[in-house]
Write a protein that holds these residues in place. Structure first.
Motif, short mmCIF file in Angstrom:
data_model
loop_
_atom_site.label_atom_id
_atom_site.label_comp_id
_atom_site.label_asym_id
_atom_site.label_seq_id
_atom_site.Cartn_x
_atom_site.Cartn_y
_atom_site.Cartn_z
N TRP A 253 24.62 -10.02 -1.42
CA TRP A 253 24.02 -8.82 -0.85
C TRP A 253 22.57 -8.68 -1.33
O TRP A 253 22.29 -8.81 -2.51
N TYR A 313 35.93 -9.29 2.74
CA TYR A 313 34.79 -10.03 2.20
C TYR A 313 35.10 -11.49 1.89
O TYR A 313 34.29 -12.18 1.27
N ASP B 48 42.51 -6.66 -2.10
CA ASP B 48 41.21 -6.90 -2.72
C ASP B 48 40.54 -5.55 -2.95
O ASP B 48 40.32 -4.80 -2.00
N ARG B 50 37.58 -4.67 -3.38
CA ARG B 50 36.31 -4.46 -2.73
C ARG B 50 36.45 -3.84 -1.35
O ARG B 50 35.49 -3.31 -0.81
N GLU B 51 37.64 -3.92 -0.76
CA GLU B 51 37.81 -3.35 0.59
C GLU B 51 38.53 -2.00 0.56
O GLU B 51 38.81 -1.43 1.60
N TRP B 53 37.43 0.90 0.00
CA TRP B 53 36.68 1.94 0.69
C TRP B 53 36.99 1.97 2.18
O TRP B 53 37.05 3.04 2.79
#
Lengths: 362, 59
Positions: A253, A313, B48, B50-51, B53
């Motif tokens: 990022w 991701y 995960d 990071r997901e 949200w």
């Protein structure tokens, strides 16, 4: 300028609200483009909206987050106010209607009884089926029972958003409530799935206009989704595709590639497996879409996206062609090197043989 | 003595049922129920982080 006759038609309703004839024609042209129809059909759309009376519609919310209602509120051509009051007669919507409790229930029942077989049912949110459907009730009735009655008596049902289309986030593993989409909860109804998390309002209004113009639903794919919106891979219409082909990927990022707008494949983009018209129609009046804003697509309209494509991701495996142009350059260089070596070799052979071309011609 | 129920409460996000016990024009008891549940807290477990949200924003 002649006054538009107030005959209850959709066009006269829009004109009453100050929509100019020019903007009305522009809207009909835009809808034709959204529907992937040739411009020769624009006059037919114009005629339909000039003659047709506003159809009644009810908007049901089940196991939802109201995201699709929010998407509807961002309609710009026509605006939501125009849609609610002038293009369709929206008689029931829990998030925006004036009445509550018994008055709300009566508004819904009036349409189901008095417009039986003629109204459009718009459904947002999944329908829980486990434990008798108790995980979503309105007015003491389960979502499943309400859907059976309201969708069962409608002319057609629009399942808006991924939840109503196939269960959406409520159905993500382990699906604690046994949630499913409308098509599965109420077998036998005429319906269109308009998935997306949330739906794209442009596709919904285009579908409504198609129905008003042609009296039929647009061509659908195997998952009951309109082909005009879900017929093409995001990957094939993405404005960053050239970067994918050239092997220019964002690695972190905010890195240089990210600032330059490079491909987001390695950041987890699911565009190569998602079917939606986001790159062309975009969101918020055509402003942008996730990839354009610098975030990978996570296939929000695709069935089971929360489980089927891996984490948001994590890079997709086995996507052919990533950086093929880099390899093509390498191959090209290799071929050029071989060719150059061949030319050099030929020159050496000619020199050692000692006979110029001119002498051979004699 | 009467018990009234307002369901659905409209012009809010989500589903809400309000019941009230009314005695001689005064509310003497009241109940509120959230009438929809999906189990997002259960759904995010094991994924995960990071997901997270993306899922919780759909509450």
């Amino acid at each position: 300028m002649s006054k538009v006759k107030d005959d209850g038609s959709i066009w006269s309703g829009l004109a009453k609200k100050g929509v100019s004839r020019r903007d009305f024609i522009k809207y009909c042209t835009t809808v034709a483009a959204t529907l992937a129809l040739p411009s020769s059909l624009v006059p037919k759309i114009v005629e339909a909206l000039e003659k047709k009376q506003k159809p009644y519609a009810v908007w049901l919310e089940f196991s939802d987050c109201a995201g699709d209602s929010e998407s509807m509120l961002r309609a710009t051509k026509p605006t939501i106010g125009q849609i609610v009051l002038d293009v369709i007669s929206l008689e029931y919507h829990e998030t925006i209607m004036a009445g509550s409790g018994k008055f709300a229930e009566k508004a819904l029942q009036d349409v189901v009884k008095n417009q039986k077989g003629k109204y459009i049912a718009i459904v947002e949110g999944a329908i829980p089926m486990k434990d008798g459907g108790i995980y979503c009730t309105i007015g003491g009735k389960t979502a499943a029972d309400i859907a059976k009655e309201v969708c069962g008596n409608a002319a057609m049902t629009l399942a808006v958003g991924s939840c109503a289309s196939w269960g959406g986030i409520a159905s993500a593993s382990p699906n604690p409530t046994g949630s499913v989409g409308v098509g599965k909860a109420v077998p036998g109804i005429t319906y269109v799935n308009l998935p997306g998390c949330p739906m794209n309002v442009e596709n919904v209004t285009a579908t409504i206009v198609h129905y008003l113009t042609f009296g039929a639903l647009p061509a659908l794919d195997g998952e009951h989704r309109p082909l005009f919106a879900h017929g093409a891979l995001i990957h094939n219409n993405c404005e960053r595709r050239a970067h994918f082909d050239a092997g220019q990927f964002v690695k972190k990022w905010g890195d240089e590639g990210h600032r330059l707008g490079w491909c987001l494949y390695e950041m987890g983009c699911k565009g190569p497996e998602a079917y939606f018209n986001c790159p062309t129609i975009r969101w918020n009046g055509g402003t942008s879409w996730p990839v354009k804003a610098g975030h990978p697509c996570f296939a929000c309209a695709s069935t089971n996206n929360w489980d089927a494509f891996g984490p948001i991701y994590k890079r997709l495996e086995n996507v052919p062609g990533a950086g093929y142009q880099t390899s093509a350059d390498k191959i090209g260089l290799g071929v050029a090197a071989v060719a150059a070596a061949g030319v050099a070799a030929h020159a050496v052979i000619r020199a050692t043989k000692g006979k110029p071309h001119e002498e051979e011609k004699k | 003595m009467a018990k009234i129920a307002i369901d659905p409460v409209t012009r809010i996000e989500g589903h809400l049922r309000i019941e009230a016990q009314v005695d001689a024009g005064k509310v003497t008891d009241a109940w509120s129920s959230g009438t929809m549940w999906r189990g997002i807290e259960t759904i995010v477990k094991g994924r995960d982080p990071r997901e997270c949200w993306a899922l919780t924003s759909r509450i």
